[in-house]
Design a protein around this motif. Structure first.
Motif, PDB file in Angstrom:
ATOM      1  N   GLY A  56      35.263 -21.086   0.254  1.00 57.44           N
ATOM      2  CA  GLY A  56      34.490 -22.315   0.256  1.00 57.44           C
ATOM      3  C   GLY A  56      33.461 -22.415   1.350  1.00 57.44           C
ATOM      4  N   ASN A  57      33.089 -21.278   1.949  1.00 57.25           N
ATOM      5  CA  ASN A  57      32.039 -21.300   2.969  1.00 57.25           C
ATOM      6  C   ASN A  57      30.681 -21.506   2.312  1.00 57.25           C
ATOM      7  OD1 ASN A  57      33.946 -20.749   4.933  1.00 57.25           O
ATOM      8  ND2 ASN A  57      33.638 -18.546   4.825  1.00 57.25           N
ATOM      9  N   THR A  58      29.819 -22.226   2.994  1.00 61.95           N
ATOM     10  CA  THR A  58      28.482 -22.482   2.464  1.00 61.95           C
ATOM     11  C   THR A  58      27.414 -22.002   3.439  1.00 61.95           C
ATOM     12  OG1 THR A  58      28.502 -24.720   3.391  1.00 61.95           O
ATOM     13  CG2 THR A  58      29.215 -24.468   1.103  1.00 61.95           C
ATOM     14  N   TYR A  59      26.288 -21.601   2.877  1.00 58.34           N
ATOM     15  CA  TYR A  59      25.168 -21.087   3.659  1.00 58.34           C
ATOM     16  C   TYR A  59      23.883 -21.649   3.066  1.00 58.34           C
ATOM     17  CZ  TYR A  59      28.842 -17.737   4.731  1.00 58.34           C
ATOM     18  OH  TYR A  59      30.033 -17.148   5.092  1.00 58.34           O
ATOM     19  N   VAL A  64      15.993 -25.836   3.523  1.00 53.09           N
ATOM     20  CA  VAL A  64      16.703 -26.819   2.706  1.00 53.09           C
ATOM     21  C   VAL A  64      17.911 -27.415   3.418  1.00 53.09           C
ATOM     22  CG1 VAL A  64      15.975 -25.581   0.635  1.00 53.09           C
ATOM     23  CG2 VAL A  64      18.283 -25.202   1.548  1.00 53.09           C
ATOM     24  N   LYS A  65      18.224 -26.906   4.576  1.00 51.91           N
ATOM     25  CA  LYS A  65      19.405 -27.372   5.307  1.00 51.91           C
ATOM     26  C   LYS A  65      19.291 -28.866   5.592  1.00 51.91           C
ATOM     27  CE  LYS A  65      20.831 -24.245   7.989  1.00 51.91           C
ATOM     28  NZ  LYS A  65      20.961 -23.304   9.113  1.00 51.91           N
ATOM     29  N   PHE A  68      19.850 -30.079   0.824  1.00 52.11           N
ATOM     30  CA  PHE A  68      20.514 -29.510  -0.339  1.00 52.11           C
ATOM     31  C   PHE A  68      21.987 -29.278  -0.030  1.00 52.11           C
ATOM     32  CE2 PHE A  68      16.656 -27.185  -2.444  1.00 52.11           C
ATOM     33  CZ  PHE A  68      15.918 -28.356  -2.356  1.00 52.11           C
ATOM     34  N   THR A  69      22.813 -29.404  -1.059  1.00 54.63           N
ATOM     35  CA  THR A  69      24.239 -29.144  -0.926  1.00 54.63           C
ATOM     36  C   THR A  69      24.717 -28.313  -2.105  1.00 54.63           C
ATOM     37  OG1 THR A  69      24.571 -31.258   0.217  1.00 54.63           O
ATOM     38  CG2 THR A  69      26.527 -30.156  -0.670  1.00 54.63           C
ATOM     39  N   ILE A  70      25.378 -27.206  -1.815  1.00 59.20           N
ATOM     40  CA  ILE A  70      25.956 -26.370  -2.867  1.00 59.20           C
ATOM     41  C   ILE A  70      27.448 -26.687  -2.944  1.00 59.20           C
ATOM     42  CG2 ILE A  70      26.351 -24.403  -1.307  1.00 59.20           C
ATOM     43  CD1 ILE A  70      25.687 -22.565  -3.701  1.00 59.20           C
ATOM     44  N   SER A  71      27.961 -26.787  -4.172  1.00 64.83           N
ATOM     45  CA  SER A  71      29.368 -27.124  -4.343  1.00 64.83           C
ATOM     46  C   SER A  71      29.866 -26.524  -5.654  1.00 64.83           C
ATOM     47  CB  SER A  71      29.560 -28.644  -4.350  1.00 64.83           C
ATOM     48  OG  SER A  71      28.877 -29.225  -5.448  1.00 64.83           O
ATOM     49  N   ARG A  72      31.140 -26.686  -5.945  1.00 67.83           N
ATOM     50  CA  ARG A  72      31.708 -26.088  -7.144  1.00 67.83           C
ATOM     51  C   ARG A  72      32.675 -27.050  -7.809  1.00 67.83           C
ATOM     52  NH1 ARG A  72      36.226 -21.988  -4.528  1.00 67.83           N
ATOM     53  NH2 ARG A  72      37.375 -23.599  -3.411  1.00 67.83           N
ATOM     54  N   LEU A  81      23.932 -27.443  -7.319  1.00 67.36           N
ATOM     55  CA  LEU A  81      23.020 -27.545  -6.195  1.00 67.36           C
ATOM     56  C   LEU A  81      22.450 -28.950  -6.213  1.00 67.36           C
ATOM     57  CD1 LEU A  81      21.721 -25.994  -3.821  1.00 67.36           C
ATOM     58  CD2 LEU A  81      19.745 -25.619  -5.316  1.00 67.36           C
ATOM     59  N   GLN A  82      22.945 -29.782  -5.319  1.00 65.32           N
ATOM     60  CA  GLN A  82      22.432 -31.135  -5.177  1.00 65.32           C
ATOM     61  C   GLN A  82      21.225 -31.090  -4.251  1.00 65.32           C
ATOM     62  OE1 GLN A  82      23.449 -34.152  -6.595  1.00 65.32           O
ATOM     63  NE2 GLN A  82      21.600 -34.965  -5.605  1.00 65.32           N
ATOM     64  N   MET A  83      20.097 -31.545  -4.755  1.00 64.73           N
ATOM     65  CA  MET A  83      18.851 -31.474  -3.995  1.00 64.73           C
ATOM     66  C   MET A  83      18.348 -32.886  -3.736  1.00 64.73           C
ATOM     67  SD  MET A  83      16.990 -28.304  -5.970  1.00 64.73           S
ATOM     68  CE  MET A  83      16.736 -29.228  -7.478  1.00 64.73           C
ATOM     69  N   ASN A  84      18.293 -33.263  -2.479  1.00 67.10           N
ATOM     70  CA  ASN A  84      17.817 -34.583  -2.080  1.00 67.10           C
ATOM     71  C   ASN A  84      16.509 -34.470  -1.297  1.00 67.10           C
ATOM     72  OD1 ASN A  84      20.201 -35.703  -3.167  1.00 67.10           O
ATOM     73  ND2 ASN A  84      21.270 -35.496  -1.208  1.00 67.10           N
TER      74      ASN A  84
END
Length: 123
Positions: A56-59, A64-65, A68-72, A81-84
């Motif tokens: 569950g590590n994210t990079y 975009v840091k 954006f948020t990557i999740s599963r 990929l949640q992009m705000n």
């Protein structure tokens, strides 16, 4: 046969949000690294974000840091990929990609690719 199918792209205005989905099938992905890349015409495909399925590590790319948020979703075998706070520089075709075991930011290290989904951000 491994398949990665992206969805969720579209046309939005600057400042809006969008969520991309990548549905994975054809094998188990428990040891995989799932990533998002993006590409604009005339430029190389660039790393956006990655997620290690087992830990569950994210990079994230610096660009975009914090936005954006990557999740599963394990049950759906889907990566998001949640992009705000989108801006015009986020306009690109976004690709989902997968490889085994080790995280990488290099597109050459990824074996499986989706067909891409277009994200267009207007000013």
């Amino acid at each position: 046969q491994v398949q990665l199918v992206e969805s969720g792209g579209g046309l939005v205005q600057a400042g809006d949000s969008l969520r991309l989905s990548c549905a994975a099938s054809g094998r188990t992905f428990n040891s995989a690294v799932m990533a998002w890349f993006r590409q604009v015409p005339g430029k190389e495909r660039e790393f956006v974000a990655a997620f290690t399925w087992s830990r569950g590590n994210t990079y994230y790319a610096d660009s975009v840091k914090g936005r954006f948020t990557i999740s599963r979703d394990n049950a759906k075998n889907t990566v998001y990929l949640q992009m705000n706070s989108l801006n015009t520089e986020d306009t690109a075709v976004y690709f989902c990609a997968a490889r085994d075991y080790y995280y990488s930011r290099s597109r050459d290290d990824y074996v499986y690719w989706g067909q891409g989904t277009q994200v267009t951000v207007s000013s």
